[in-house]
Design an enzyme around this catalytic site. Sequence first.
Site, PDB file in Angstrom:
ATOM      1  N   SER A 149       0.870  -1.179   0.000  1.00  0.00           N
ATOM      2  CA  SER A 149       0.000   0.000   0.000  1.00  0.00           C
ATOM      3  C   SER A 149       0.905   1.226   0.000  1.00  0.00           C
ATOM      4  O   SER A 149       2.069   1.145   0.437  1.00  0.00           O
ATOM      5  CB  SER A 149      -0.846  -0.002   1.284  1.00  0.00           C
ATOM      6  N   TYR A 162      -2.375  -0.618  10.391  1.00  0.00           N
ATOM      7  CA  TYR A 162      -2.263  -0.763   8.937  1.00  0.00           C
ATOM      8  C   TYR A 162      -0.915  -0.209   8.467  1.00  0.00           C
ATOM      9  O   TYR A 162      -0.214  -0.834   7.673  1.00  0.00           O
ATOM     10  CB  TYR A 162      -3.431  -0.040   8.254  1.00  0.00           C
ATOM     11  N   LYS A 166       1.926  -2.556   6.730  1.00  0.00           N
ATOM     12  CA  LYS A 166       2.266  -2.368   5.317  1.00  0.00           C
ATOM     13  C   LYS A 166       3.724  -1.941   5.149  1.00  0.00           C
ATOM     14  O   LYS A 166       4.362  -2.307   4.167  1.00  0.00           O
ATOM     15  CB  LYS A 166       1.299  -1.383   4.657  1.00  0.00           C
TER      16      LYS A 166
HETATM   17  N1  LIG Z   1      -8.665  -0.659  -1.320  1.00  0.00           N
HETATM   18  C1  LIG Z   1      -7.652   0.158  -1.101  1.00  0.00           C
HETATM   19  O1  LIG Z   1      -7.831   1.382  -1.049  1.00  0.00           O
HETATM   20  C2  LIG Z   1      -6.251  -0.396  -0.935  1.00  0.00           C
HETATM   21  C3  LIG Z   1      -5.182   0.498  -1.041  1.00  0.00           C
HETATM   22  C4  LIG Z   1      -3.887   0.010  -0.886  1.00  0.00           C
HETATM   23  C5  LIG Z   1      -3.664  -1.336  -0.666  1.00  0.00           C
HETATM   24  N2  LIG Z   1      -4.732  -2.190  -0.559  1.00  0.00           N
HETATM   25  C6  LIG Z   1      -4.432  -3.602  -0.328  1.00  0.00           C
HETATM   26  O2  LIG Z   1      -4.933  -4.364  -1.398  1.00  0.00           O
HETATM   27  C7  LIG Z   1      -5.150  -5.711  -0.984  1.00  0.00           C
HETATM   28  C8  LIG Z   1      -6.520  -6.153  -1.438  1.00  0.00           C
HETATM   29  O3  LIG Z   1      -7.495  -5.379  -0.746  1.00  0.00           O
HETATM   30  P1  LIG Z   1      -8.861  -4.886  -1.415  1.00  0.00           P
HETATM   31  O4  LIG Z   1      -8.887  -3.416  -1.338  1.00  0.00           O
HETATM   32  O5  LIG Z   1      -9.074  -5.578  -2.707  1.00  0.00           O
HETATM   33  O6  LIG Z   1      -9.877  -5.379  -0.277  1.00  0.00           O
HETATM   34  P2  LIG Z   1     -11.062  -6.443  -0.314  1.00  0.00           P
HETATM   35  O7  LIG Z   1     -11.494  -6.495   1.110  1.00  0.00           O
HETATM   36  O8  LIG Z   1     -12.014  -6.130  -1.381  1.00  0.00           O
HETATM   37  O9  LIG Z   1     -10.323  -7.800  -0.706  1.00  0.00           O
HETATM   38  C9  LIG Z   1      -9.467  -8.466   0.171  1.00  0.00           C
HETATM   39  C10 LIG Z   1      -9.755  -9.946   0.011  1.00  0.00           C
HETATM   40  O10 LIG Z   1      -8.838 -10.681   0.820  1.00  0.00           O
HETATM   41  C11 LIG Z   1      -9.535 -11.735   1.452  1.00  0.00           C
HETATM   42  N3  LIG Z   1      -8.803 -12.157   2.636  1.00  0.00           N
HETATM   43  C12 LIG Z   1      -8.639 -11.486   3.802  1.00  0.00           C
HETATM   44  N4  LIG Z   1      -7.902 -12.201   4.656  1.00  0.00           N
HETATM   45  C13 LIG Z   1      -7.570 -13.359   4.007  1.00  0.00           C
HETATM   46  C14 LIG Z   1      -6.814 -14.500   4.350  1.00  0.00           C
HETATM   47  N5  LIG Z   1      -6.254 -14.621   5.576  1.00  0.00           N
HETATM   48  N6  LIG Z   1      -6.681 -15.499   3.445  1.00  0.00           N
HETATM   49  C15 LIG Z   1      -7.268 -15.415   2.223  1.00  0.00           C
HETATM   50  N7  LIG Z   1      -8.005 -14.349   1.852  1.00  0.00           N
HETATM   51  C16 LIG Z   1      -8.152 -13.332   2.725  1.00  0.00           C
HETATM   52  C17 LIG Z   1     -10.913 -11.170   1.742  1.00  0.00           C
HETATM   53  O11 LIG Z   1     -11.875 -12.205   1.932  1.00  0.00           O
HETATM   54  C18 LIG Z   1     -11.162 -10.341   0.490  1.00  0.00           C
HETATM   55  O12 LIG Z   1     -11.810 -11.073  -0.522  1.00  0.00           O
HETATM   56  C19 LIG Z   1      -4.963  -5.696   0.540  1.00  0.00           C
HETATM   57  O13 LIG Z   1      -3.670  -6.199   0.855  1.00  0.00           O
HETATM   58  C20 LIG Z   1      -5.076  -4.231   0.886  1.00  0.00           C
HETATM   59  O14 LIG Z   1      -4.415  -3.923   2.088  1.00  0.00           O
HETATM   60  C21 LIG Z   1      -6.004  -1.752  -0.704  1.00  0.00           C
END
Ligand SMILES: NC(=O)c1ccc[n+]([C@@H]2O[C@H](COP(=O)([O-])OP(=O)(O)OC[C@H]3O[C@@H](n4cnc5c(N)ncnc54)[C@H](O)[C@@H]3O)[C@@H](O)[C@H]2O)c1
Length: 272
Positions: A149, A162, A166
């Site tokens: 992130s 977080y 990260k």
């Molecule tokens: N959405 C944002 O703004 C953003 C920004 C920067 C980074 N991220 C990162 O992107 C990645 C994906 O997040 P997203 O935004 O798509 O969120 P999201 O919640 O839509 O998707 C995350 C997915 O991970 C799954 N998950 C959680 N824990 C798990 C585990 N222990 N084993 C298997 N699956 C698991 C959840 O069920 C979910 O489907 C994450 O690492 C998040 O920190 C997101």
Amino acid sequence: MAAEDTGPVRGRGVVVTGAGHGIGRALATRLAAEGAHVVVNDLDADAAVAVAAEIGGYAAPGDAASEEGVAALVESARKELAADGVGIDVWFANAGIDRGHGLESSEADWEAILQVNVMAHVRAARALVPEWLERGDGEPKGRFVVTASAAGLLTMLGSPTYSVSKHGAVAFAEWLSATYRHRGLVVQAICPQGVRTRMLQNSGEFEDLLSHDVALAPEDVAEAVWQALQDDRFLILPHPEVAGYYAGRAQDTDRWLGGMNKLQRKLEEARR
Ligand SMILES: NC(=O)c1ccc[n+]([C@@H]2O[C@H](COP(=O)([O-])OP(=O)(O)OC[C@H]3O[C@@H](n4cnc5c(N)ncnc54)[C@H](O)[C@@H]3O)[C@@H](O)[C@H]2O)c1
């Protein structure tokens, strides 16, 4: 049968963790469209099965963070991909969670977030890297891509859990790259700001803050990742402005902290 050598993912075995929703789902979809054999993991089994069916991949539901969960996922992915004549060539350590708030974040919040956002990556690398290092010329190189992130390069107001997790994810990816790049391992870290997923929707007052530049669609992140897969560059910045903030933080840390604190005060004022 050896995988065809036609780019970073065509004909390759790819695992995407947390691919039932959001960024992981967009990555899995894009990689399958580009010709990868994709294993779709998620804790949400129904979502993993649905995405796998949509993209012609393999569902491997389960926990991608715990020691047992990672071992089971690696084993089932290897088994599924072997039927296509490929191994695990690319691992997208994408599953991530957000837990806790401020200094009130509990021990349980810290424990949970460090398991999923950091230890999952350590465990997957431990299971995969030794086999990748054994690969000879002509075999696909191993590639390990962490969805970290922008919070892992900068900070995330409101969420020490977080931010720290990260930063840990980026630090581990940097360490892997620094240690193994001469032996063919490619490591990359995806560092987006706001992306329109359930995680962003659930971030309350921070949804606005994280969207203050422009929140991207998950497909935009997949496109940035696709571009970065072509040149193996370590930092993948779907929001290019993050490069400037990161440079600013390094050049004058106090000025950068002052700017972050100004944003914090704005948030506090908006709460009144
Ligand atoms: N959405 C944002 O703004 C953003 C920004 C920067 C980074 N991220 C990162 O992107 C990645 C994906 O997040 P997203 O935004 O798509 O969120 P999201 O919640 O839509 O998707 C995350 C997915 O991970 C799954 N998950 C959680 N824990 C798990 C585990 N222990 N084993 C298997 N699956 C698991 C959840 O069920 C979910 O489907 C994450 O690492 C998040 O920190 C997101």
